[in-house]
Design a protein around this motif. Structure first.
Motif, PDB file in Angstrom:
ATOM      1  N   ARG A  17      -6.263  -9.868  -0.549  1.00 59.98           N
ATOM      2  CA  ARG A  17      -7.028 -10.999  -0.013  1.00 59.98           C
ATOM      3  C   ARG A  17      -6.975 -11.076   1.514  1.00 59.98           C
ATOM      4  N   ASP A  18      -5.916 -10.524   2.095  1.00 54.04           N
ATOM      5  CA  ASP A  18      -5.745 -10.546   3.547  1.00 54.04           C
ATOM      6  C   ASP A  18      -5.517  -9.104   4.006  1.00 54.04           C
ATOM      7  N   ALA A  19      -6.362  -8.623   4.898  1.00 53.39           N
ATOM      8  CA  ALA A  19      -6.255  -7.226   5.342  1.00 53.39           C
ATOM      9  C   ALA A  19      -4.902  -6.922   5.979  1.00 53.39           C
ATOM     10  N   ALA A  20      -4.281  -7.921   6.582  1.00 50.11           N
ATOM     11  CA  ALA A  20      -2.992  -7.704   7.245  1.00 50.11           C
ATOM     12  C   ALA A  20      -1.887  -7.361   6.256  1.00 50.11           C
ATOM     13  N   THR A  21      -2.008  -7.831   5.021  1.00 49.13           N
ATOM     14  CA  THR A  21      -0.960  -7.588   4.031  1.00 49.13           C
ATOM     15  C   THR A  21      -1.467  -6.785   2.824  1.00 49.13           C
ATOM     16  N   ALA A  22      -2.712  -6.380   2.867  1.00 47.70           N
ATOM     17  CA  ALA A  22      -3.309  -5.642   1.740  1.00 47.70           C
ATOM     18  C   ALA A  22      -2.610  -4.302   1.538  1.00 47.70           C
ATOM     19  N   ARG A  23      -2.643  -3.803   0.296  1.00 46.42           N
ATOM     20  CA  ARG A  23      -2.137  -2.467   0.004  1.00 46.42           C
ATOM     21  C   ARG A  23      -3.060  -1.464   0.690  1.00 46.42           C
ATOM     22  N   LEU A  24      -2.493  -0.544   1.446  1.00 45.60           N
ATOM     23  CA  LEU A  24      -3.268   0.458   2.178  1.00 45.60           C
ATOM     24  C   LEU A  24      -3.006   1.826   1.571  1.00 45.60           C
ATOM     25  N   GLU A  25      -4.089   2.561   1.280  1.00 41.65           N
ATOM     26  CA  GLU A  25      -3.993   3.929   0.786  1.00 41.65           C
ATOM     27  C   GLU A  25      -4.834   4.815   1.695  1.00 41.65           C
ATOM     28  N   HIS A  26      -4.317   6.000   2.009  1.00 39.72           N
ATOM     29  CA  HIS A  26      -4.971   6.900   2.954  1.00 39.72           C
ATOM     30  C   HIS A  26      -5.143   8.268   2.300  1.00 39.72           C
TER      31      HIS A  26
END
Length: 120
Positions: A106-115
């Motif tokens: 819901r918040d990009a600052a705490t979202a799960r990030l996959e690269h």
């Protein structure tokens, strides 16, 4: 639509910060041409990375990477070569590769990030 745009911009900002922390040199963002837009263009070593960023609040409508189908990848390759042609000094002697960053939350600052480093 504004909330969606805000989330997308915040996701791209977080993706750029992630790449920067990994040692990438961000050289262009939101580059547009008649064929479309590239979210991020970055250099790392001898590689020119064209990075597609997908940000979603949840996976209710699928994983962010599911939006990067074969048609989208073909278009990203076209955009990558168009960018290289428009910026020959920056692209010269570099291998081009497609990458993707997906953020879910819901918040990009705490979202799960996959690269995904090499998007074929």
């Amino acid at each position: 639509m504004a909330a969606k745009d805000d989330l997308g911009r915040a996701g791209e900002d977080r993706a750029a910060a992630h790449l920067d922390a990994l040692g990438y040199d961000i050289i262009d963002r939101n580059w547009r041409c008649p064929q479309g837009e590239i979210d991020i263009v970055a250099r790392i070593g001898g590689v020119l990375a064209v990075v597609e960023v997908k940000t979603r609040r949840s996976e209710s409508y699928g994983h962010p990477f599911e939006a990067i189908d074969a048609r989208k990848r073909r278009r990203l390759w076209q955009l990558a070569y168009a960018w290289a042609q428009a910026h020959p000094d920056a692209a010269e002697h570099r291998t081009i590769r497609l990458e993707a960053i997906g953020l879910t939350g819901r918040d990009a600052a705490t979202a799960r990030l996959e690269h995904l480093v090499d998007l074929l």
